[in-house]
Design a protein around this motif. Structure first.
Motif, PDB file in Angstrom:
ATOM      1  N   MET A  40      41.453  36.972  52.254  1.00 54.19           N
ATOM      2  CA  MET A  40      41.471  36.018  51.143  1.00 54.19           C
ATOM      3  C   MET A  40      42.278  34.746  51.424  1.00 54.19           C
ATOM      4  O   MET A  40      43.118  34.334  50.619  1.00 54.19           O
ATOM      5  CB  MET A  40      41.982  36.703  49.872  1.00 54.19           C
ATOM      6  CG  MET A  40      43.392  37.272  49.970  1.00 54.19           C
ATOM      7  SD  MET A  40      43.860  38.067  48.410  1.00 54.19           S
ATOM      8  CE  MET A  40      45.476  38.659  48.859  1.00 54.19           C
ATOM      9  N   ASP A 141      47.597  29.975  44.256  1.00 55.75           N
ATOM     10  CA  ASP A 141      46.661  30.891  44.928  1.00 55.75           C
ATOM     11  C   ASP A 141      47.169  32.326  44.850  1.00 55.75           C
ATOM     12  O   ASP A 141      46.885  33.134  45.725  1.00 55.75           O
ATOM     13  CB  ASP A 141      46.486  30.443  46.382  1.00 55.75           C
ATOM     14  CG  ASP A 141      45.290  31.115  47.046  1.00 55.75           C
ATOM     15  OD1 ASP A 141      45.262  31.178  48.297  1.00 55.75           O
ATOM     16  OD2 ASP A 141      44.396  31.606  46.321  1.00 55.75           O
ATOM     17  N   LYS A 144      45.468  35.624  39.708  1.00 50.48           N
ATOM     18  CA  LYS A 144      44.771  34.589  38.912  1.00 50.48           C
ATOM     19  C   LYS A 144      45.244  34.563  37.456  1.00 50.48           C
ATOM     20  O   LYS A 144      45.229  33.524  36.827  1.00 50.48           O
ATOM     21  CB  LYS A 144      43.262  34.792  38.993  1.00 50.48           C
ATOM     22  CG  LYS A 144      42.753  34.912  40.429  1.00 50.48           C
ATOM     23  CD  LYS A 144      43.339  33.859  41.375  1.00 50.48           C
ATOM     24  CE  LYS A 144      43.203  34.238  42.825  1.00 50.48           C
ATOM     25  NZ  LYS A 144      44.021  33.368  43.725  1.00 50.48           N
ATOM     26  N   ASP A 169      43.232  27.452  43.489  1.00 48.91           N
ATOM     27  CA  ASP A 169      42.134  28.103  44.205  1.00 48.91           C
ATOM     28  C   ASP A 169      41.437  29.099  43.289  1.00 48.91           C
ATOM     29  O   ASP A 169      42.005  29.573  42.303  1.00 48.91           O
ATOM     30  CB  ASP A 169      42.676  28.840  45.446  1.00 48.91           C
ATOM     31  CG  ASP A 169      41.558  29.303  46.364  1.00 48.91           C
ATOM     32  OD1 ASP A 169      41.777  30.274  47.111  1.00 48.91           O
ATOM     33  OD2 ASP A 169      40.451  28.705  46.339  1.00 48.91           O
ATOM     34  N   ASN A 170      40.184  29.425  43.603  1.00 51.39           N
ATOM     35  CA  ASN A 170      39.453  30.539  42.982  1.00 51.39           C
ATOM     36  C   ASN A 170      39.151  30.394  41.491  1.00 51.39           C
ATOM     37  O   ASN A 170      39.096  31.401  40.774  1.00 51.39           O
ATOM     38  CB  ASN A 170      40.215  31.855  43.178  1.00 51.39           C
ATOM     39  CG  ASN A 170      40.619  32.078  44.588  1.00 51.39           C
ATOM     40  OD1 ASN A 170      41.808  32.098  44.912  1.00 51.39           O
ATOM     41  ND2 ASN A 170      39.630  32.230  45.458  1.00 51.39           N
ATOM     42  N   GLU A 199      35.689  31.565  50.419  1.00 54.41           N
ATOM     43  CA  GLU A 199      35.997  31.579  51.850  1.00 54.41           C
ATOM     44  C   GLU A 199      35.069  32.506  52.647  1.00 54.41           C
ATOM     45  O   GLU A 199      34.824  33.639  52.270  1.00 54.41           O
ATOM     46  CB  GLU A 199      37.464  31.992  52.096  1.00 54.41           C
ATOM     47  CG  GLU A 199      37.939  33.221  51.362  1.00 54.41           C
ATOM     48  CD  GLU A 199      38.618  32.905  50.054  1.00 54.41           C
ATOM     49  OE1 GLU A 199      38.238  31.904  49.417  1.00 54.41           O
ATOM     50  OE2 GLU A 199      39.501  33.648  49.641  1.00 54.41           O
TER      51      GLU A 199
HETATM   52 MG    MG Z   1      42.584  32.188  46.978  1.00 61.67          MG
END
Ligand code: MG
Ligand code: 619
Length: 214
Positions: A40, A141, A144, A169-170, A199
């Protein structure tokens, strides 16, 4: 017992990258995670967006929440101007240990302070411990569901200034729906979504860039 995925990633760096060459460390990790074993890291597709936002912001003090193995730490630190600093926060000691070695292999240890512990405890200590007035750039990151509470904590601790850029991110995969609602509905942020791929895959993911308006 066998090795862990982070340890195998470190081995791939030591085998395939050139000591002191951050780009070769990034390429070695991307090759390993694309062809051998997914992990990840923010990765090469989203990494190019991270690079372009960083170059635009040119932060003198940057914060990363969720070091993992240090891939994005190396991406960020390699683009910092002389004298600029990156503080990266990681609460898993095994991940922190691998990250330290990957950051050192890239020769970036003088630009990076890796702090071990949970972000919720460390953010309130940033000023007193590291003499930080503000962060110019924050890369989120980590877990979440912690993006919103930690953003609010950064605000409450007076660690954001007018113009500070948050890059998360994400926001699509695994997703950070509450965070998107928070930054997109708040009058204190100007937000923009950068569409990309999860990714090393063709799955959609993206980064949300949010400028703190003060
Ligand atoms: Mg991430
Ligand atoms: C408790 C909150 N505070 C924290 N303070 C310090 N470090 C923290 C914290 N949370 C988590 N961490 C660390 O950050 C890292 C966690 C990152 C979480 N990331 C993800 O879950 C993630 C997951 C995916 C993903 C996407 C699709 C999948 F099918 C499977 C996984 C992709 C990503 O890019 C991700 O970033 C770890 O190193 C963890 O130890």
């Amino acid at each position: 017992t066998g090795s862990s995925r982070p340890q195998r990633m470190l081995k791939a760096v030591q085998k395939n990258a050139t000591k002191g060459d951050p780009q070769s460390v990034i390429s070695a990790i991307d090759y390993y995670c694309r062809h051998k074993e997914w992990a990840m890291n923010v990765g090469d597709d989203k990494g190019l967006i991270l690079d372009s936002v960083l170059t635009e912001v040119n932060p003198s003090t940057a914060l990363e929440l969720g070091t993992y193995c240090g891939y994005s730490t190396v991406r960020i630190a390699r683009l910092l101007s002389p004298g600029s600093k990156l503080i990266t926060v990681e609460f898993n000691p095994a991940f922190a240990e691998v990250a330290r070695q990957i950051i050192a292999y890239a020769g970036l240890q003088d630009k990076v302070t890796l702090v071990e512990g949970p972000s919720g405890d460390l953010i309130p200590k940033m000023k007193e411990r590291f003499g930080i007035k503000y962060f110019d750039f924050v890369f989120l990151d980590h877990w979440k569901d912690r993006y919103v509470p930690d953003t609010k904590l950064l605000e409450d601790c007076g660690l954001l200034k007018k113009g500070t850029v948050l890059l998360a991110d994400n926001v699509i995969c695994p997703g950070a729906p509450e965070y998107l609602k928070y930054v997109r509905n708040s009058p204190r942020y100007e937000s923009r979504y950068y569409k990309s791929n999860l990714e090393y895959t063709k799955v959609e993911d993206g980064l949300e860039k949010s400028v703190f308006l003060g």
